[in-house]
Design an enzyme around this catalytic site. Structure first.
Site, short mmCIF file in Angstrom:
data_model
loop_
_atom_site.label_atom_id
_atom_site.label_comp_id
_atom_site.label_asym_id
_atom_site.label_seq_id
_atom_site.Cartn_x
_atom_site.Cartn_y
_atom_site.Cartn_z
N CYS A 118 0.69 -1.07 0.29
CA CYS A 118 -0.21 0.17 0.12
C CYS A 118 0.62 1.01 0.08
CB CYS A 118 -0.97 0.16 1.32
SG CYS A 118 -2.19 -1.25 1.44
N HIS A 251 -2.91 7.35 2.20
CA HIS A 251 -3.56 6.36 1.27
C HIS A 251 -4.84 5.76 2.98
CE1 HIS A 251 -4.01 1.65 1.02
NE2 HIS A 251 -3.70 1.81 2.20
N ASN A 281 -9.93 -0.45 0.35
CA ASN A 281 -8.52 0.16 -0.19
C ASN A 281 -8.27 -0.58 -0.98
OD1 ASN A 281 -5.64 -0.48 0.16
ND2 ASN A 281 -5.83 -1.25 2.85
N1 ACO Z 1 -18.26 -8.49 9.96
C1 ACO Z 1 -18.59 -8.57 11.63
N2 ACO Z 1 -17.29 -9.05 12.32
C2 ACO Z 1 -16.34 -8.94 11.79
C3 ACO Z 1 -16.45 -9.31 10.38
C4 ACO Z 1 -17.24 -8.31 9.64
N3 ACO Z 1 -15.92 -8.43 8.51
N4 ACO Z 1 -14.86 -8.69 10.97
C5 ACO Z 1 -13.99 -8.94 11.81
N5 ACO Z 1 -15.32 -9.06 12.77
C6 ACO Z 1 -15.16 -9.36 14.61
C7 ACO Z 1 -14.41 -10.01 14.57
O1 ACO Z 1 -13.95 -11.45 14.64
C8 ACO Z 1 -14.35 -9.46 16.16
O2 ACO Z 1 -15.21 -10.75 16.91
P1 ACO Z 1 -15.07 -10.93 18.28
O3 ACO Z 1 -14.43 -9.69 19.06
O4 ACO Z 1 -16.47 -11.88 18.75
O5 ACO Z 1 -14.17 -11.61 18.38
C9 ACO Z 1 -14.74 -8.68 15.88
O6 ACO Z 1 -15.33 -8.27 14.96
C10 ACO Z 1 -13.53 -7.41 16.12
O7 ACO Z 1 -12.46 -7.80 16.39
P2 ACO Z 1 -11.28 -7.06 15.84
O8 ACO Z 1 -10.11 -7.09 14.35
O9 ACO Z 1 -10.89 -6.23 16.94
O10 ACO Z 1 -12.18 -4.90 14.98
P3 ACO Z 1 -11.01 -4.01 14.87
O11 ACO Z 1 -11.95 -3.04 15.52
O12 ACO Z 1 -9.57 -3.95 15.10
O13 ACO Z 1 -11.47 -3.88 13.19
C11 ACO Z 1 -10.41 -3.84 11.30
C12 ACO Z 1 -10.80 -4.34 12.50
C13 ACO Z 1 -11.04 -2.81 10.33
C14 ACO Z 1 -9.31 -4.37 10.36
C15 ACO Z 1 -9.18 -2.62 12.12
O14 ACO Z 1 -8.05 -3.87 12.95
C16 ACO Z 1 -8.19 -2.00 10.86
O15 ACO Z 1 -8.48 -1.06 9.76
N6 ACO Z 1 -6.76 -1.60 10.96
C17 ACO Z 1 -5.72 -1.12 9.78
C18 ACO Z 1 -6.04 -2.08 8.46
C19 ACO Z 1 -5.50 -1.81 7.50
O16 ACO Z 1 -4.66 -0.22 7.29
N7 ACO Z 1 -5.55 -2.63 7.01
C20 ACO Z 1 -4.06 -1.96 5.42
C21 ACO Z 1 -2.71 -1.63 5.53
S1 ACO Z 1 -2.13 -1.34 4.03
C22 ACO Z 1 -1.82 -2.81 3.11
O17 ACO Z 1 -1.34 -3.31 2.65
C23 ACO Z 1 -2.80 -3.76 2.66
#
Ligand code: ACO
Length: 324
Positions: A118, A251, A281
């Protein structure tokens, strides 16, 4: 030493738009549960463009490049450098940049790919700028293009809802006036395990896991701090105050990351270009896509100071400051 100036932008998004509700309904048929509410509140994403099966990164790159060339008013005979940032190349080799060169009918100059996930577009822009400044190239196409849908595990709801496909291009030209006035790249390979697609091809077979895997929370924490520090560093190096930035084009991974950045850098949200609600993304394509949107709708104008930022797998991150 000439500057390198952005003189045109272009983009391409696949026509198939998939809303969160549509995606949730499709995933439910595979017993994967998600909802529009979860995706919007956790990420800010409302829809994504997905390429049809068989659509290649090079095809989307070429379409965005043609639009950028038209926008810049330049012909194929002027281009002497093509840099494509992608983690989803058409082939192991030749590079996607060489495929783009052939498809556009460019007969001269260099073409190569950059792999920084990214952050790829920021890395590619910095490389092209350096080559222009030392006189090794005069007119470059810098492209970010991805078919990320091809490396998503559609049974993993924690990743498959986050990404989309697309391509964006800038035309970068040698110029007496600025131009790109600052650039800063970073990597920390020790963080390789928080975001990866670790499969490869060996002896005619895919070896290992070909899908994107991510520790979302670890990525989130590193991303916000890395982007904030990089913004401060690139401004200090260029002798520019953060308050003088007209537009931040970061990004597009998560709206909560963008909100945090805005607060930490005291750059009001009105100055932050946000496209992730519509594009999700798109990895290396996200920054040139966002830049193109804001350039075409008239928010970014000639003379504006724009800070572009990337962060992604590797771990990699960086910033470019450009006077438009
Ligand atoms: N729908 C419903 N529930 C979900 C989903 C979904 N799509 N995905 C995860 N959950 C659930 C999980 O299972 C978890 O359930 P639990 O509490 O029963 O175990 C709960 O939601 C919370 O999950 P978390 O992973 O703690 O959620 P978080 O608030 O951290 O959000 C996210 C996750 C959106 C991925 C966040 O961490 C994020 O955006 N991180 C940065 C990601 C990013 O920037 N990526 C790109 C980098 S660039 C590249 O190089 C690709």
């Amino acid at each position: 030493m000439p500057y390198a100036k952005i003189v045109g932008t272009g983009s391409y998004l696949p026509p198939r738009v998939v809303s969160n509700d549509e995606l949730a309904a499709e995933l439910a048929t595979r017993n994967v549960q998600t909802s529009d509410e979860w995706i919007v509140t956790r990420t800010g994403i409302r829809q994504r463009h997905l390429a049809d099966p068989g659509v290649k990164t090079s095809t989307m790159a070429v379409l965005s490049a043609r639009e950028a060339m038209q926008n810049a008013g330049i012909g194929t005979d002027e281009i002497d450098l093509i840099v494509v940032a992608t983690s989803t190349p058409d082939f192991i080799f030749p590079s996607t940049a060489c495929l783009v060169q052939a498809e556009l009918g460019v007969m001269q100059g260099a073409a190569f790919d950059v792999q920084a996930v990214c952050s790829g577009f920021i890395y590619a822009l910095t490389a092209a700028e350096a080559l222009i400044r030392v006189g090794r190239a005069k007119t470059a196409l810098v492209i970010g293009a991805e078919v990320f849908s091809g490396i998503l595990d559609w049974s993993d709801r924690s990743t498959c809802v986050l990404f989309g496909d697309g391509a964006g291009t800038v035309v970068l030209k040698a110029s007496d006036e600025p131009g790109i006035i600052g650039a800063q790249l970073n990597a920390d390979g020790r963080q390789k395990d928080i975001l990866y697609a670790a499969g490869n091809v060996s002896c005619g077979k895919v070896v290992g896991d070909p899908f994107l895997r991510m520790d979302g929370q670890a990525v989130f924490k590193l991303a916000v701090n890395a982007l904030a520090q990089s913004a401060k560093d690139v401004c200090a190096e260029a002798g520019v105050a953060l308050k003088d930035i007209d537009w931040l084009v970061p990004h597009q991974a998560n709206v909560r990351i963008l909100n945090f950045l805005s607060k930490k850098l005291h750059i009001p949200l009105e100055k932050v270009i946000v496209t992730l609600d519509k594009h999700a993304n798109t990895s290396a394509a996200s920054v040139p896509l966002a830049l193109d949107v804001a350039w075409r709708d008239g928010r970014i104008k000639a003379g504006d100071l724009v800070m572009m930022q990337g962060v992604g797998g590797g771990f990699t991150w960086g910033s470019v400051l450009a006077r438009m």
